[in-house]
Write a protein that holds these residues in place. Structure first.
Motif, PDB file in Angstrom:
ATOM      1  N   SER A  52      16.299  19.378  14.444  1.00  0.00           N
ATOM      2  CA  SER A  52      15.493  18.257  14.351  1.00  0.00           C
ATOM      3  C   SER A  52      13.933  18.806  13.849  1.00  0.00           C
ATOM      4  O   SER A  52      13.110  18.086  13.446  1.00  0.00           O
ATOM      5  N   TYR A  53      13.723  20.332  14.101  1.00  0.00           N
ATOM      6  CA  TYR A  53      12.417  20.542  14.244  1.00  0.00           C
ATOM      7  C   TYR A  53      11.866  21.754  12.968  1.00  0.00           C
ATOM      8  O   TYR A  53      12.723  22.372  12.694  1.00  0.00           O
ATOM      9  N   LEU A  54      10.972  21.553  12.722  1.00  0.00           N
ATOM     10  CA  LEU A  54      10.795  22.357  11.321  1.00  0.00           C
ATOM     11  C   LEU A  54      10.425  23.944  11.832  1.00  0.00           C
ATOM     12  O   LEU A  54      11.010  24.912  10.953  1.00  0.00           O
ATOM     13  N   ALA A  55      10.460  24.164  13.037  1.00  0.00           N
ATOM     14  CA  ALA A  55      10.384  25.761  13.612  1.00  0.00           C
ATOM     15  C   ALA A  55      11.691  26.086  13.137  1.00  0.00           C
ATOM     16  O   ALA A  55      11.900  27.394  12.908  1.00  0.00           O
ATOM     17  N   ASP A  56      12.670  25.298  13.670  1.00  0.00           N
ATOM     18  CA  ASP A  56      14.223  25.812  13.474  1.00  0.00           C
ATOM     19  C   ASP A  56      14.450  25.540  12.163  1.00  0.00           C
ATOM     20  O   ASP A  56      15.301  26.422  11.430  1.00  0.00           O
ATOM     21  N   TYR A  87       7.833  14.048   7.707  1.00  0.00           N
ATOM     22  CA  TYR A  87       6.601  14.210   7.356  1.00  0.00           C
ATOM     23  C   TYR A  87       5.960  15.317   8.014  1.00  0.00           C
ATOM     24  O   TYR A  87       5.195  14.806   9.000  1.00  0.00           O
ATOM     25  N   PRO A  88       6.295  16.359   7.848  1.00  0.00           N
ATOM     26  CA  PRO A  88       5.583  17.607   8.620  1.00  0.00           C
ATOM     27  C   PRO A  88       4.175  18.136   8.129  1.00  0.00           C
ATOM     28  O   PRO A  88       3.903  18.980   8.729  1.00  0.00           O
ATOM     29  N   TRP A  89       3.413  17.325   7.273  1.00  0.00           N
ATOM     30  CA  TRP A  89       2.091  17.748   6.806  1.00  0.00           C
ATOM     31  C   TRP A  89       1.224  18.094   7.909  1.00  0.00           C
ATOM     32  O   TRP A  89       0.272  18.895   7.917  1.00  0.00           O
ATOM     33  N   ARG A  90       1.247  17.200   9.014  1.00  0.00           N
ATOM     34  CA  ARG A  90       0.519  17.226  10.076  1.00  0.00           C
ATOM     35  C   ARG A  90       0.707  18.009  11.449  1.00  0.00           C
ATOM     36  O   ARG A  90       0.113  18.582  12.080  1.00  0.00           O
ATOM     37  N   THR A  91       2.077  18.025  11.504  1.00  0.00           N
ATOM     38  CA  THR A  91       2.550  18.737  12.744  1.00  0.00           C
ATOM     39  C   THR A  91       2.857  20.171  12.762  1.00  0.00           C
ATOM     40  O   THR A  91       2.918  21.120  13.582  1.00  0.00           O
ATOM     41  N   SER A  92       3.226  20.227  11.475  1.00  0.00           N
ATOM     42  CA  SER A  92       3.344  21.795  11.126  1.00  0.00           C
ATOM     43  C   SER A  92       3.018  22.307   9.753  1.00  0.00           C
ATOM     44  O   SER A  92       3.595  22.502   8.621  1.00  0.00           O
ATOM     45  N   PRO A  93       1.581  22.134   9.492  1.00  0.00           N
ATOM     46  CA  PRO A  93       0.854  22.188   8.297  1.00  0.00           C
ATOM     47  C   PRO A  93       1.179  23.492   7.287  1.00  0.00           C
ATOM     48  O   PRO A  93       1.450  23.490   6.124  1.00  0.00           O
ATOM     49  N   ARG A  94       1.130  24.753   8.176  1.00  0.00           N
ATOM     50  CA  ARG A  94       1.243  25.667   7.339  1.00  0.00           C
ATOM     51  C   ARG A  94       2.688  26.186   6.968  1.00  0.00           C
ATOM     52  O   ARG A  94       2.872  26.651   5.714  1.00  0.00           O
TER      53      ARG A  94
END
Lengths: 343, 343
Positions: A80-84, A108-115
């Motif tokens: 579910s998460y961009l880190a994974d 829409y990961p621009w704000r929660t995982s911008p880098r």
């Protein structure tokens, strides 16, 4: 007409449903990837419960599958998460493969995982491929609301309420929803403060971004949902005694400098018998607006939204392209390949 | 930011509401046109019931207003059917003025009035302006349905049911809906066979055109709605005795070569006390889908949809551009002029 060549990247509940939907829409499935020892080496048709063989063997080595098969697109349903998700989306892009995923944060990961998002965006542009997140968020939690908002003269607040059954999405999601926790364990989970973004947060980020309004504050409240009588989680094969955790409700709020307030209350839990999915949105202002889906099958429309988005991803410019930059999702009456533009 | 200069072309119920919405969205109203002797010569603010003066006088001579003021756009709310609308849209285009209208047939007139539409399209292209139909059809009867259809895997049929109050739209519409007819008069109206297209027909034409499905048959059934007890039509200032006509219901069906069937049942009638607007759509197939608007103000969203569309019309290429070719309608948090692209 071009035939789309796809790899199923993750063959859990969602990947299995999506496999059937793609086959019935004329997509050629050329490969499948899983990390599960129970799935690797078997025919995709058997693993996905299709009732027939596909002559595609589920393989463990994602690098090898992507580099050897060079598919048009990978359908990534692993987390579910961009880190994974980062390594998987990075791998697709690196091998010149477009990817679409159901990963909630990826919507829409621009704000929660911008880098991480910027890094994926840069790599995708370099390799000339598109990375996109879709799923239930795409229409039901965002575009449906955004479209209704298009008929507002003045918005004071937008309030959404959603419920879905964790048993529809496999053990990974059920564990993320803390099914089977004691209340003490759940308190510990909340208080650790290292929680990944809520699904509602990423949805609201997309919704607010589409309005051009400036975010002034972001709030999140979470409450555990507990069993009132013993409930059974089929995806975990677990009986949950009364009083223990069957999921939780996130209430996410985004306030804006200009005034409108966006609130999204989402419950993902093990359902009691007869309980039904919910998608209800009220838009307060002038005029008052509301929209509801009385018949709703979140499990299915999570997959249909992603599969019907495939042509849009293949037609999109390279980069990390969130759905706010794609055309309005359309019914695919014909094979998906017929919607792909030449060139 | 560019300030949009608009002319209100028709100052009835819809034109009056739209005038207020435009002013509150930073549009400069530079002129107003009416054929009504009760309105010509008065200040637009008085005619539209705004409670303040606009310093715009309602004028009778449309040619003079358009040619002298050269507005960016005309908001045309004078009639429902293209046969009546033709001269007005032609006049706007001829004077180089973009136009948007609520005229129901104008929403998608390509199949019901192909020659007039083609002529308007050619003239608009020649003059470099855009002509577009919007209104309640835009989101509630078409794009909302089309968007939900985007989450279908397989569609067997689409069934819509709509109800609106004729008293919300002024005497012209109420007369078109045969309010006050005896049943004999209504039978005569139906049997004459010279009826203009139903509102549902043009909506379904747009919906089906968006799918790429081929039309195999078109059906229409119409039944009168009659008063069960005496009802009062405010827009006609008319008491309708029990048994006489308060409007009618059209049931339009489009069948397709590929299979899916589209049915739209629309009732426009004088409301009894407490009766509410309806917008309900079922999409049968896999999966089953439905969408409903429990809170609905058709009168207002007819106008908000048109006003919020203005920037899309100004940004569109020249020609007769139906909304299937425009972007998904968006909320306008800022003055409408800020959404108009430069150049």
């Amino acid at each position: 007409m071009r035939k789309i060549r796809a790899v199923v990247y993750g063959v859990g509940r969602m990947g299995s449903i999506s496999t059937r939907l793609m086959l019935e829409h004329g997509v050629e499935i050329v490969g499948a990837i899983s990390q599960s020892p129970q799935k690797v080496g078997r025919d995709l048709g058997d693993v996905a419960g299709l009732g027939f063989q596909t002559n595609v063997t589920v393989e463990r080595d994602a690098e090898a599958v992507l580099s050897q098969l060079r598919p048009d697109i990978a359908i990534v349903t692993v987390s579910s998460y961009l880190a994974d998700m980062y390594e998987h989306l990075h791998r697709c892009a690196d091998h010149g493969v477009n990817a679409i995923t159901l990963a909630e944060e990826a919507f829409y990961p621009w704000r929660t995982s911008p880098r991480m998002t910027a890094a994926l965006d840069a790599l995708a542009k370099e390799r000339g491929v598109t990375l996109t997140g879709s799923g239930q968020q795409d229409v039901y939690w965002m575009n449906l609301v955004s479209l209704m908002m298009g008929t507002s003269h003045r918005i004071d607040s937008v309030v959404g309420r959603v419920s879905w059954n964790v048993d529809d999405y496999g053990p990974e999601v059920a564990k993320d929803q803390r099914v089977g926790d004691t209340l003490e364990q759940f308190e510990g989970f909340l208080s650790r403060g290292d929680r990944p973004p809520t699904f509602g947060r990423n949805t609201l980020d997309a919704l607010v971004a589409g309005t051009g309004l400036r975010v002034s504050a972001i709030e999140n409240h979470t409450r555990p949902e507990t069993a009132t009588t013993e409930l059974y989680s089929s995806t975990l094969d677990l009986r949950i005694p009364a009083g223990e955790v069957i999921g939780f409700t996130d209430i996410d709020t985004i306030r804006t400098v200009e005034g409108p307030v966006f609130t999204f209350e989402m419950t993902g839990s093990v359902y009691a018998e007869g309980q039904r999915d919910v998608n209800e949105w009220d838009i307060h202002g002038e005029p008052e607006l509301s929209v509801v889906n009385p018949v709703l099958n979140t499990q299915m429309t999570t997959c249909t939204s992603m599969v019907n988005r495939i042509p849009d991803v293949l037609n999109a410019p390279p980069g990390y392209v969130t759905v706010d930059r794609l055309p309005q999702l359309k019914y695919r009456a014909f094979p998906l390949g017929s919607y792909v533009e030449a060139g």
